[in-house]
Design a protein around this motif. Structure first.
Motif, mmCIF file in Angstrom:
data_model
loop_
_atom_site.group_PDB
_atom_site.id
_atom_site.type_symbol
_atom_site.label_atom_id
_atom_site.label_comp_id
_atom_site.label_asym_id
_atom_site.label_seq_id
_atom_site.Cartn_x
_atom_site.Cartn_y
_atom_site.Cartn_z
ATOM 1 N N ASP A 28 19.835 -5.681 9.424
ATOM 2 C CA ASP A 28 20.959 -6.014 8.466
ATOM 3 C C ASP A 28 20.722 -7.510 7.953
ATOM 4 O OD1 ASP A 28 22.257 -3.803 9.078
ATOM 5 O OD2 ASP A 28 23.636 -4.480 10.519
ATOM 6 N N GLY A 29 19.379 -7.832 7.583
ATOM 7 C CA GLY A 29 19.797 -9.192 6.710
ATOM 8 C C GLY A 29 19.174 -10.306 7.570
ATOM 9 N N ARG A 30 19.321 -9.927 9.001
ATOM 10 C CA ARG A 30 19.419 -11.301 9.834
ATOM 11 C C ARG A 30 17.680 -11.485 10.062
ATOM 12 N NH1 ARG A 30 22.057 -11.463 15.941
ATOM 13 N NH2 ARG A 30 21.262 -13.584 16.584
ATOM 14 N N LEU A 31 17.253 -12.674 10.276
ATOM 15 C CA LEU A 31 15.788 -12.968 10.313
ATOM 16 C C LEU A 31 15.579 -12.821 11.760
ATOM 17 C CD1 LEU A 31 15.542 -16.075 8.389
ATOM 18 C CD2 LEU A 31 15.135 -13.726 7.464
ATOM 19 N N GLY A 32 14.199 -12.379 12.157
ATOM 20 C CA GLY A 32 13.704 -12.373 13.352
ATOM 21 C C GLY A 32 13.652 -13.678 14.213
ATOM 22 N N ARG A 33 13.521 -14.742 13.745
ATOM 23 C CA ARG A 33 13.743 -15.969 14.324
ATOM 24 C C ARG A 33 15.089 -16.580 14.699
ATOM 25 N NH1 ARG A 33 15.230 -20.235 11.001
ATOM 26 N NH2 ARG A 33 15.162 -19.834 8.733
#
Length: 207
Positions: A28-33
């Protein structure tokens, strides 16, 4: 040699893909970091709380990249394969925990659901395993033969008889016992033992 080079190149490419994947969108557009690493092991699972870089899922992936470098330097297939297992393990674990938090995982054309970062991490782990399979590893050291390198006994050259040093018969040949002549062995020896005319006692008759 060629297999090691190709395997090392694949391993480095897989490690690079895995370690850069947290900087891309995972879900959902959230970065893995932005996903906390500890949330993968807690009962609450994945939450909306943002995380710092070194406390995120980036940490195990960068550790896997360092293990990959070590495996390439040592030409160790097991080390490179271990890095691939770490990448795949944490990626799959995140997918399980994210699926539990969302109820299900989905992939939408609009960019919702699973994103390119997850695919990049998962593909990097597979490439790492492929590189480990392709590498031939280090060859065991060549074993030395038992008789190799052992000095042989010195064998003196045969003595050539000369006038000053005539060759003496061996005391262990036929006709000798303890170095003393016991009996003649040939007709020449019998003739040599017969007394010569000049050595016969006076008064003896003969030719």
């Amino acid at each position: 040699m060629v297999r090691n080079i190709l395997g090392a190149v694949l391993a480095l490419l897989g490690a690079a893909a895995a370690v850069t994947s947290p900087f891309r969108a995972w879900y959902d557009g959230r970065l893995g970091r932005q996903y906390r690493l500890t949330e993968l092991f807690t009962a609450n699972g994945v939450t909306e709380t943002r995380s710092g870089l070194l406390a995120s899922i980036f940490l195990p992936l960068v550790v896997a990249a360092l293990i990959t470098l070590l495996g390439v330097v040592l030409r160790s297939r097991l080390t490179v394969a271990l890095a691939g297992v770490i990448v795949l393990g944490f990626t799959i674990l995140w997918m399980v925990r994210e699926g539990q938090a969302q109820g299900s995982l989905s992939v939408d054309a609009d960019g919702n659901g699973l994103a390119i970062g997850v695919a990049q991490a998962f593909g990097g782990g597979l490439v790492l395993l492929l590189g480990a399979l392709l590498m031939s590893g280090r060859r065991p050291p060549r074993r030395r033969r038992v008789d190799e390198g052992v000095p042989t006994a010195y064998e003196p050259p045969p003595t050539v008889p000369t006038l000053d040093h005539p060759q003496q018969p061996s005391p262990y040949t036929a006709g000798y016992e303890d170095g003393t002549r016991t009996q003649p062995t040939t007709e020449d020896d019998t003739w040599a033992q017969a007394p010569r005319p000049s050595e016969r006692p006076p008064g003896s008759s003969g030719p």
